[in-house]
Scaffold this motif. Structure first.
Motif, PDB file in Angstrom:
ATOM      1  N   ARG A 191       4.073  18.396 -12.029  1.00 37.48           N
ATOM      2  CA  ARG A 191       5.101  18.549 -11.109  1.00 37.48           C
ATOM      3  C   ARG A 191       4.632  18.190  -9.670  1.00 37.48           C
ATOM      4  O   ARG A 191       3.784  18.497  -9.335  1.00 37.48           O
ATOM      5  N   ASP A 192       5.584  17.256  -9.116  1.00 37.98           N
ATOM      6  CA  ASP A 192       5.401  16.734  -7.583  1.00 37.98           C
ATOM      7  C   ASP A 192       3.912  16.144  -7.470  1.00 37.98           C
ATOM      8  O   ASP A 192       3.777  15.932  -6.516  1.00 37.98           O
ATOM      9  N   SER A 193       3.649  15.528  -8.401  1.00 43.91           N
ATOM     10  CA  SER A 193       2.562  14.550  -8.445  1.00 43.91           C
ATOM     11  C   SER A 193       3.252  13.120  -8.555  1.00 43.91           C
ATOM     12  O   SER A 193       4.563  13.124  -8.618  1.00 43.91           O
ATOM     13  N   GLU A 194       2.421  11.872  -8.382  1.00 45.71           N
ATOM     14  CA  GLU A 194       2.995  10.654  -8.309  1.00 45.71           C
ATOM     15  C   GLU A 194       2.699   9.989  -9.373  1.00 45.71           C
ATOM     16  O   GLU A 194       1.233  10.002  -9.819  1.00 45.71           O
ATOM     17  N   VAL A 195       3.533   8.940 -10.155  1.00 44.29           N
ATOM     18  CA  VAL A 195       3.050   7.982 -10.832  1.00 44.29           C
ATOM     19  C   VAL A 195       3.238   6.495 -10.388  1.00 44.29           C
ATOM     20  O   VAL A 195       4.452   6.351 -10.209  1.00 44.29           O
TER      21      VAL A 195
END
Length: 389
Positions: A89-93
């Motif tokens: 959650r709240d990371s980026e891809v």
């Protein structure tokens, strides 16, 4: 312009006949019915059954992957693969805006944020050059992790998609991501039977996914697959997709939040029969693509072919027209005459739920969106030899 369109429809009809022509229909001319009946007679029709294991083994053997874990659909496979790759959650891809929505939905299911980088015109897939440019501007390392200096969120993974079965420049993508410590998950949903430098798509990153939707090269009705060479990740994938149930003959103990994502035995029975014809499907689709290519080359039109160093499965054949106006006119003209065609996907940044995502301008993506159409790509009726009973 209508004369040019009629010429295109004539070559389509020379392959598929005069009736209404689908874009890509499933072909059931093998053992599908027999395997389904056997499955029903066995009483094992849900996610426990011999055909699930057999299907996984067949796909693993075909692709060369050490492990294959079957799921209910390709989106479920992507969701779990991203989670296994460390997406939180709240990371980026980092992914591409020119894709089917399942790519981005899987990111959202993880509670993560998509970041869109441009594609190459040749492959229509994520550009390693655009990726390097983006990371050189925005990537910052902290405590061994990669962060986006604009959002200060962790960049957890990169998710390239092999568009229409044409392999991305995946080795270069992985090389860039390795420099920045970013995991790569391949969205190989459309590329069963496609190769880059002799290696099947989905074999380059630590994890990859396939789709067996009704319009794919082979179908299980609905279904997906996680591919990996990592035994621990494969075991985790199977555990998480089976509601994280601890094996026991009668007790119901679940040791984490899992998902009811395993492929039912009925669907796997279809898949086993379809795998028996996969080589034939691919050969016929290559022949159809060669006929299209010869026609369009002779008439000065741009038909999308396998990128250099790659072999494409030609899941969906693609034509690049001269402008958005011509694209729209052709789509209306062909569909009104019983030949199904469709545009490439609307860019994810144009959809409300992903309109606020960071992107790099997407120049090539926008150029392709305005011009690319898909034309009929199925295996034609009666193109396959009959199987021995």
């Amino acid at each position: 312009m209508s004369a040019r369109f009629d010429d295109i429809l004539d070559v389509v009809r020379s392959i598929y006949g005069d009736g209404p022509i689908a874009l890509h229909r499933p072909v059931f001319e093998g053992n599908e019915k027999r395997y389904l009946i056997d499955c029903i007679d066995s009483n094992f029709v849900s996610s426990v059954g011999a055909r699930v294991i057999e299907f996984e083994q067949k796909v693993a053997a075909f692709t060369g992957a050490k492990h294959a874990v079957a799921t209910v659909n390709g989106t479920a496979a992507l969701h779990v693969a991203l989670q296994l790759a460390g997406v939180e959650r709240d990371s980026e891809v980092i992914t591409q805006a020119l894709t089917f929505i399942a790519t981005c939905n899987a990111v959202a299911y993880c509670g993560a944020h998509a970041v869109f980088v441009d594609v190459d015109r040749e492959t229509m897939s994520l550009s390693p050059d655009a990726l390097r440019t983006f990371l050189s501007e925005y990537a910052v390392h902290r405590d061994g992790l990669c962060y986006n200096r604009k959002t200060w969120r962790r960049i957890a993974a990169c998710l390239p998609m092999h568009t229409f079965g044409h392999p991305a420049r995946i080795k270069e993508i992985i090389a860039v991501c390795d420099e920045y410590g970013i995991s790569v998950v391949e969205d190989a949903a459309e590329s069963l039977g496609s190769y880059r430098d002799g290696l099947h798509t989905g074999r380059f990153g630590k994890l990859a996914t396939l789709s067996f939707n009704g319009n794919k090269v082979i179908t299980t009705g609905a279904g997906g697959m996680i591919l990996t060479d990592d035994s621990e990740l494969a075991a985790r994938a199977k555990h998480i997709t089976t509601t994280a149930k601890v094996p026991h003959p009668f007790e119901f103990v679940h040791d984490e939040t899992g998902y009811n994502y395993r492929l039912p035995n009925l669907n796997a029975a279809l898949g086993c029969a379809q795998m028996e014809r996969l080589d034939e499907f691919l050969r016929i689709k290559a022949d159809i693509a060669a006929r299209y290519e010869a026609f369009f080359d002779a008439n000065g039109m741009h038909f999308v072919t396998s990128p250099a160093g790659a072999v494409s499965n030609y899941w969906l054949n693609a034509l690049v027209l001269d402008s958005r106006a011509e694209r729209d006119a052709f789509l209306q003209y062909s569909n009104q005459r019983g030949v199904m065609t469709r545009p490439i996907w609307r860019l994810m940044t144009q959809l409300e739920m992903y309109s606020g995502c960071q992107h790099d301008g997407l120049d090539n993506s926008r150029w392709l969106e305005d011009r690319v159409v898909n034309i009929p790509s199925s295996v034609p009726d009666n193109a396959l030899p009959a199987l021995n009973p």
